[in-house]
Scaffold this motif. Structure first.
Motif, mmCIF file in Angstrom:
data_model
loop_
_atom_site.group_PDB
_atom_site.id
_atom_site.type_symbol
_atom_site.label_atom_id
_atom_site.label_comp_id
_atom_site.label_asym_id
_atom_site.label_seq_id
_atom_site.Cartn_x
_atom_site.Cartn_y
_atom_site.Cartn_z
ATOM 1 N N ASP A 33 0.846 -1.196 0.000
ATOM 2 C CA ASP A 33 0.000 0.000 0.000
ATOM 3 C C ASP A 33 0.880 1.243 0.000
ATOM 4 O OD1 ASP A 33 -2.590 1.411 0.343
ATOM 5 O OD2 ASP A 33 -1.699 1.980 2.262
ATOM 6 N N ASP A 34 0.403 2.300 -0.607
ATOM 7 C CA ASP A 34 1.180 3.541 -0.680
ATOM 8 C C ASP A 34 1.528 4.084 0.706
ATOM 9 O OD1 ASP A 34 -1.733 4.382 -0.445
ATOM 10 O OD2 ASP A 34 -0.723 6.315 -0.275
ATOM 11 N N GLU A 35 0.644 3.915 1.670
ATOM 12 C CA GLU A 35 0.838 4.480 3.009
ATOM 13 C C GLU A 35 1.195 3.425 4.049
ATOM 14 O OE1 GLU A 35 0.783 7.569 5.962
ATOM 15 O OE2 GLU A 35 0.911 7.606 3.787
ATOM 16 N N ASN A 36 0.522 2.285 4.010
ATOM 17 C CA ASN A 36 0.704 1.264 5.040
ATOM 18 C C ASN A 36 1.787 0.249 4.708
ATOM 19 O OD1 ASN A 36 -1.433 2.348 6.650
ATOM 20 N ND2 ASN A 36 -2.835 1.516 5.147
ATOM 21 N N GLY A 37 2.276 0.261 3.487
ATOM 22 C CA GLY A 37 3.408 -0.581 3.118
ATOM 23 C C GLY A 37 3.042 -2.006 2.772
ATOM 24 N N ASP A 38 4.079 -2.845 2.794
ATOM 25 C CA ASP A 38 3.990 -4.245 2.391
ATOM 26 C C ASP A 38 3.169 -5.034 3.404
ATOM 27 O OD1 ASP A 38 4.762 -7.101 2.091
ATOM 28 O OD2 ASP A 38 6.197 -6.320 0.631
ATOM 29 N N ASP A 140 -14.790 11.992 -14.356
ATOM 30 C CA ASP A 140 -14.682 10.755 -13.568
ATOM 31 C C ASP A 140 -13.223 10.381 -13.328
ATOM 32 O OD1 ASP A 140 -17.442 10.509 -13.603
ATOM 33 O OD2 ASP A 140 -17.438 9.158 -15.336
ATOM 34 N N PHE A 141 -12.995 9.751 -12.190
ATOM 35 C CA PHE A 141 -11.689 9.172 -11.885
ATOM 36 C C PHE A 141 -11.732 7.686 -12.230
ATOM 37 C CE2 PHE A 141 -12.046 12.749 -8.909
ATOM 38 C CZ PHE A 141 -10.886 13.451 -9.248
ATOM 39 N N GLN A 142 -10.600 7.151 -12.616
ATOM 40 C CA GLN A 142 -10.481 5.726 -12.891
ATOM 41 C C GLN A 142 -9.622 5.117 -11.785
ATOM 42 O OE1 GLN A 142 -9.391 7.078 -17.134
ATOM 43 N NE2 GLN A 142 -9.714 4.870 -17.295
ATOM 44 N N TYR A 143 -10.203 4.200 -11.020
ATOM 45 C CA TYR A 143 -9.517 3.576 -9.894
ATOM 46 C C TYR A 143 -8.962 2.211 -10.308
ATOM 47 C CZ TYR A 143 -11.831 7.135 -7.062
ATOM 48 O OH TYR A 143 -12.257 8.336 -6.542
ATOM 49 N N ASP A 144 -7.951 1.759 -9.573
ATOM 50 C CA ASP A 144 -7.378 0.415 -9.777
ATOM 51 C C ASP A 144 -6.890 0.192 -11.202
ATOM 52 O OD1 ASP A 144 -7.900 -0.542 -7.104
ATOM 53 O OD2 ASP A 144 -10.006 -0.627 -7.676
ATOM 54 N N VAL A 145 -6.228 1.176 -11.770
ATOM 55 C CA VAL A 145 -5.727 1.054 -13.136
ATOM 56 C C VAL A 145 -4.314 0.466 -13.100
ATOM 57 C CG1 VAL A 145 -5.111 2.281 -15.255
ATOM 58 C CG2 VAL A 145 -7.122 2.994 -13.920
ATOM 59 N N PRO A 146 -4.101 -0.680 -13.752
ATOM 60 C CA PRO A 146 -2.742 -1.242 -13.798
ATOM 61 C C PRO A 146 -1.890 -0.437 -14.786
ATOM 62 C CG PRO A 146 -4.268 -2.647 -15.008
ATOM 63 C CD PRO A 146 -5.075 -1.527 -14.412
ATOM 64 N N VAL A 147 -0.974 0.360 -14.265
ATOM 65 C CA VAL A 147 -0.132 1.202 -15.114
ATOM 66 C C VAL A 147 1.192 0.522 -15.465
ATOM 67 C CG1 VAL A 147 -1.196 3.366 -14.362
ATOM 68 C CG2 VAL A 147 0.779 2.452 -13.104
ATOM 69 N N TYR A 177 -1.233 1.507 -5.101
ATOM 70 C CA TYR A 177 -0.638 0.302 -4.516
ATOM 71 C C TYR A 177 0.091 -0.528 -5.556
ATOM 72 C CZ TYR A 177 -4.803 -2.085 -6.360
ATOM 73 O OH TYR A 177 -5.804 -2.583 -7.170
ATOM 74 N N ILE A 178 0.868 -1.495 -5.046
ATOM 75 C CA ILE A 178 1.592 -2.465 -5.872
ATOM 76 C C ILE A 178 1.168 -3.848 -5.406
ATOM 77 C CG2 ILE A 178 3.874 -3.437 -6.396
ATOM 78 C CD1 ILE A 178 5.035 -0.629 -5.907
ATOM 79 N N VAL A 179 0.979 -4.752 -6.360
ATOM 80 C CA VAL A 179 0.762 -6.167 -6.050
ATOM 81 C C VAL A 179 1.950 -6.927 -6.614
ATOM 82 C CG1 VAL A 179 -0.661 -8.213 -6.478
ATOM 83 C CG2 VAL A 179 -1.753 -6.002 -6.040
#
Length: 181
Positions: A33-38, A140-147, A177-179
């Motif tokens: 997560d961007d804030e809470n981390g791995d 509109d915003f687009q959420y969860d976009v794999p960049v 976030y990163i997966v």
């Protein structure tokens, strides 16, 4: 005889299944997560220059106001790189795995702010790709976009660098976030 054959077949199938699971372990996704981390190690991505990044969910001076319920863990990091800035906006994260997926939120039309996204990716010191989002007229915003997606990596330690730069246009980054697997 049919009962013994049935037990024998069942034992062979159980043995085969056990061997498959031992030889081909199931891949597990982990999230940074961007804030809470791995989710496993707790390590948080680093942001540079630190003063140029805002925690979007608590930023009162930001023009971009997302719906926290649609962002992973309700948080995202926000920065804009403008041509002439002395330093690019950079996110650095480490992970161990065989695949990595970077997710951002994309903005379209937001009054008084840049919503173009132009980011590059470096993986383990090598250039790995670029992502450009040209905003539409939508608000509109687009959420969860794999960049960024990279699979078939060696199962070892990796470093990913996400960088917003641009010599002619400003670039907005809404990192969520990163997966990794």
């Amino acid at each position: 005889m049919a009962l013994k054959l049935s037990n024998w077949v069942r034992q062979i199938l159980l043995l085969f299944l056990a061997l498959c699971c031992a030889v081909f372990p199931l891949a597990t996704n982990r999230t940074i997560d961007d804030e809470n981390g791995d989710s496993v190690t707790g390590i948080v991505p680093s942001y540079s220059p630190i003063a140029s990044w805002s925690q979007g969910s608590t930023c009162t001076g930001c023009y971009i106001h997302l719906d926290p319920s649609q962002a992973f863990d309700g948080t995202w990091h926000d920065a804009t790189h403008t041509p002439g800035d002395p330093e690019p906006r950079v996110i650095t994260a480490q992970f161990t795995g065989t695949a990595v997926y970077v997710y951002n939120v994309l903005a379209n039309t937001v009054q008084y702010t840049t919503t173009l996204t132009n980011i590059t990716f470096t993986l383990d010191g090598a250039s790995a790709g670029q992502y450009v989002h040209i905003p539409t007229d939508s608000t509109d915003f687009q959420y969860d976009v794999p960049v960024f997606v990279k699979e078939n990596l060696a199962n070892t330690d990796h470093t990913i660098i996400i960088e917003a730069t641009g010599d002619t246009n400003s670039s907005l980054v809404l990192f969520d976030y990163i997966v990794y697997t």
